[in-house]
Design a protein around this motif. Structure first.
Motif, PDB file in Angstrom:
ATOM      1  N   PRO A 109       0.826  -1.210   0.000  1.00 39.25           N
ATOM      2  CA  PRO A 109       0.000   0.000   0.000  1.00 39.25           C
ATOM      3  C   PRO A 109       0.860   1.261   0.000  1.00 39.25           C
ATOM      4  N   PRO A 110       0.307   2.374  -0.466  1.00 37.43           N
ATOM      5  CA  PRO A 110       1.061   3.635  -0.465  1.00 37.43           C
ATOM      6  C   PRO A 110       1.587   3.970   0.930  1.00 37.43           C
ATOM      7  N   GLY A 111       2.832   4.443   0.955  1.00 43.80           N
ATOM      8  CA  GLY A 111       3.470   4.789   2.218  1.00 43.80           C
ATOM      9  C   GLY A 111       4.311   3.701   2.821  1.00 43.80           C
ATOM     10  N   SER A 112       4.118   2.454   2.393  1.00 40.63           N
ATOM     11  CA  SER A 112       4.944   1.370   2.924  1.00 40.63           C
ATOM     12  C   SER A 112       6.321   1.395   2.265  1.00 40.63           C
ATOM     13  N   ARG A 113       7.258   0.716   2.884  1.00 40.85           N
ATOM     14  CA  ARG A 113       8.638   0.680   2.385  1.00 40.85           C
ATOM     15  C   ARG A 113       8.899  -0.667   1.725  1.00 40.85           C
ATOM     16  N   ILE A 114       9.494  -0.652   0.527  1.00 45.02           N
ATOM     17  CA  ILE A 114       9.842  -1.896  -0.153  1.00 45.02           C
ATOM     18  C   ILE A 114      11.207  -1.770  -0.797  1.00 45.02           C
ATOM     19  N   ALA A 115      11.842  -2.914  -0.994  1.00 47.79           N
ATOM     20  CA  ALA A 115      13.111  -3.016  -1.717  1.00 47.79           C
ATOM     21  C   ALA A 115      12.846  -3.768  -3.018  1.00 47.79           C
ATOM     22  N   VAL A 116      13.357  -3.237  -4.122  1.00 47.06           N
ATOM     23  CA  VAL A 116      13.083  -3.773  -5.453  1.00 47.06           C
ATOM     24  C   VAL A 116      14.397  -4.115  -6.140  1.00 47.06           C
ATOM     25  N   ASP A 117      14.466  -5.308  -6.714  1.00 44.74           N
ATOM     26  CA  ASP A 117      15.606  -5.721  -7.523  1.00 44.74           C
ATOM     27  C   ASP A 117      15.099  -5.953  -8.942  1.00 44.74           C
TER      28      ASP A 117
END
Length: 733
Positions: free
Chosen positions: A713-721
């Protein structure tokens, strides 16, 4: 004074302004000189047609064409059979489909146009799309061709842009024409081919066979011919007409250069990965932390590998066993034996490793017998050294530097013996571990009401549960519940301390030594209470204790630096040593910035021009790359790179580190791409327009991330490869 060159350029510009192209130019008659008025798309198709490639007929309304309605209507009547046949009206701008930028999907195309009024409206629509979101107006010609009903269509790349492989071709196909594919509306079936058109793999593996082997070979021939015509691999939109599979004709709808290819590691690039070093240093490091902890570890492991004869000494002298990539610790997996040799059979036949190990066998045999005693001696020396270090506040600058030098040398010795102990000494599975002893100590301190932030001062064994950091102590595990893994570990390791290490009294625990809680107290800086552990675990615990002493020494140095102390972690060790010995701070220290936050490293990767390229294996063949999607945060990596950021759905305020998470790769999202940290979509193809643009902008992108809009959801933190297709929640870990 006007030069001849300036006069010539001025005359050329005047001639160009004076020239007004005809209202329409047949595609087959378009000359290279007219290409600047016809736009790149039409010029490329005309060039392909002259070379004999399967291009549909059509005409171009050049940019700046004369207002000849009768001529335009005559061309429309000829091509559409007076409106009986549908047409496609497409943009053709000099700014799109170039070597530098494709601007894929950024201008309008109108399909299935019937009738003269609708045709005029479609032409206006295409011309109006020349107005860019930034307020500029692109020069715009209009390309008109028959509208074909393709049985199957898609995109053909004459090279694999995701893997950066020029010896591979990538085809993405859907039923019907390619428009639904390139718009991101539908994810196609992907085919990886070699240069001759032999199928290497299909994604998804269970997808319906839209293209026959014969059609795949036709596409490979088209890609090779287009490469010869244009001088490089092309991004081609194609379609097969005909009602039966394998019975249709192949047509080329569009050809443009591949504008962005993923970097590819050089031949022989080292295979790196976090490996076992992540157990000791799991967090992203700053420059001084690298010098304090990575350099001694590399020296120690190099010595251990040399003693054991595990690697050639010449190689160990030139290649670091442990290094950092973007602040993350990474080891050479082949040197550490964590990865098989690159060429298995030649490695088995090579006599050098056997001879090297035979030469080391005598040393190793004697060492195995002596290692427990050597480890005990080293542990005793370290404990004695730790106990003799005065409080950091009492040390003059040069002595502070000398103590840090001692810790770096000591860490190298500890790492060397710890590695040898792990390789040579047999330890029963039920043996006590440093982590288990630390959990037991933590349980005891909590039972006595001691806050977690003081637990390490009272029982330094607790430090085994945290990683070293100059920026603050790591979080200790939550209180275990009955039956949990932590509780079971405590039971296995027995009560703290062991019979060989009498338990401290509650009074001593409740009144911790001021030595450990007050660095200015004139007492030893570190007085560890020692549990009984096997040799390797004892060495591991001392490594953590020495690292903690380094943290305290550096924090004292930072205190003395005043306002500049907040940036001490940005120094290199020689710079800090020079400052402690009375030298000045580096002049550029105020301008230095911390390591930018980045996701953790892949399990195995190689470097290509400094970029991390994940090592991936196709589960069906053991080779190539697997980009299959699953429900655990893995999709298809379509644009390489790694990033951490804040989820944004394209509405509302845009975070500075925005990761755009959407359902489909709508080309209308292209204006958002500049400055994005990453892009994640639930559906889409690696050959869609927005995926192409993401590669051009260098934005890491993943498609096929199942249920991404709900999960992130908007505002959450994610790491993308963008290489592996991994999407993880949380920050860097």
């Amino acid at each position: 004074m006007t030069t001849l060159d300036e006069r010539h350029d001025g005359d050329a510009r005047e001639t160009e302004r004076a020239y007004r192209p005809a209202a329409t130019v047949p595609l087959g008659q378009l000359t290279p000189e007219q290409g600047r008025f016809a736009g790149s798309k039409a010029a490329n198709l005309a060039r392909a047609a002259r070379a004999g490639l399967p291009v549909l007929p059509g005409f171009v309304i050049p940019e700046g064409a004369s207002e000849d309605t009768a001529g335009l209507r005559h061309a429309w009547q000829d091509l559409s059979d007076s409106g009986a046949l549908p047409l496609v009206v497409r943009s053709s701008s000099p700014q799109e489909d170039t070597q530098q930028s494709s601007l894929a999907g950024q201008f309008a195309s109108v399909l299935d146009v019937l009738g003269w009024p609708d045709f005029r409206t479609a032409v206006r629509t295409v011309r109006d799309s020349a107005h860019r979101p930034d307020g500029s107006v692109a020069p715009m010609a209009v390309l008109v061709q028959p509208m074909l009903r393709a049985r199957v269509g898609g995109v053909l790349f004459g090279a694999d842009p995701v893997e950066g492989r020029a010896d591979r071709m990538l085809v993405s196909a859907v039923r019907g024409g390619p428009d639904r594919l390139v718009s991101g509306e539908q994810a196609g079936t992907n085919y990886w081919l070699n240069r001759r058109g032999r199928l290497l793999r299909t994604e998804p593996p269970t997808a319906e066979a839209l293209l026959t082997p014969s059609e795949l070979r036709q596409l490979a021939r088209l890609a090779r011919r287009a490469r010869q015509v244009f001088g490089g691999p092309q991004d081609i939109e194609f379609g097969f007409t005909g009602g039966e599979v394998g019975g249709g004709r192949l047509w080329l709808f569009q050809s443009r250069p591949i504008t962005a290819m993923a970097v590819r590691p050089a031949r022989g690039a080292r295979l790196l990965g976090p490996g076992p070093v992540a157990e000791t240093l799991p967090d992203q490091l700053q420059p001084l932390e690298e010098d304090l902890w990575i350099t001694p570890m590399a020296r120690g492991l190099t010595a251990a590998l040399d003693i054991a004869g595990s690697a050639p000494r010449r190689l160990l002298r030139t290649v670091p066993v442990v290094t950092t990539v973007g602040g993350w610790a990474a080891a050479d997996l082949r040197l550490l034996g964590a990865a098989p040799p690159r060429h298995r059979w030649p490695a088995l036949l090579n006599p050098a490793p056997g001879a090297r190990r035979l030469g080391a066998a005598w040393r190793v045999g004697r060492l195995t017998a002596a290692l427990p005693g050597l480890a005990a001696d080293l542990v005793a020396d370290v404990d004695r050294g730790l106990a003799q270090v005065p409080a950091p506040a009492e040390l003059p600058g040069p002595d502070l530097a000398a103590q840090i030098r001692w810790t770096r040398a000591t860490l190298a010795s500890l790492h060397a013996q710890e590695a040898l102990a792990g390789a040579l000494l047999h330890v029963p599975p039920t043996s006590r571990t440093a982590a288990g002893a630390a959990l037991t100590a933590l349980t005891e301190t909590r039972a006595l009401g001691i806050p977690d932030e003081q637990a390490a001062a009272v029982a330094p064994t607790v430090l085994a549960l945290t990683a070293p950091s100059l920026r603050g102590r790591g979080h200790l595990p939550q209180k275990p519940t009955p039956g949990s893994a932590l509780t079971q570990e405590k039971v296995r390791n027995g009560p703290f301390p062991s019979p060989n290490n009498p338990s401290p009294s509650p009074t001593s625990l409740k009144n911790p030594s001021p030595t450990l809680t007050s660095p200015s107290h004139p007492s030893p800086a570190f007085t560890p209470r020692t549990p009984s552990l096997p040799p390797r675990e004892s060495l591991r615990l001392r490594i953590r204790w020495v690292q903690e002493l380094q943290v305290r020494l550096v924090r004292e140095a930072a205190r003395r630096l005043g306002p500049d102390g907040d940036r001490v972690e940005l120094l290199r060790w020689p710079e800090l040593a020079a400052v402690l010995d009375g030298g000045p701070l580096p002049a550029d220290l105020p301008a230095r910035v911390p390591q930018p936050e980045s996701p953790p490293l892949p399990d195995a990767f190689r470097l290509a021009d400094g970029a991390v390229v994940a090592e991936r294996t196709d589960t069906s063949t053991g080779t190539g790359t697997s980009t299959s999607t699953d429900s655990k945060g893995r999709g298809n990596g379509v644009s390489g790179g790694r990033a951490v950021g804040t989820v944004w759905d394209g509405t509302g305020p845009r975070p500075s580190d925005a990761v755009l998470v959407v359902r489909t790769l709508d080309p209308a999202l292209a204006p958002h791409l500049p400055g994005l940290a990453a892009l994640v979509a639930q559906t889409g193809s690696p050959l869609s327009h927005l995926a192409v643009l993401a590669r051009e902008f260098g934005v890491p992108a993943v498609v096929g991330a199942a249920d991404a809009v709900r999960r992130y959801p908007p505002g959450s933190r994610i790491a993308v490869d963008g290489a592996t297709g991994d999407v993880r929640t949380g920050d860097a870990r």
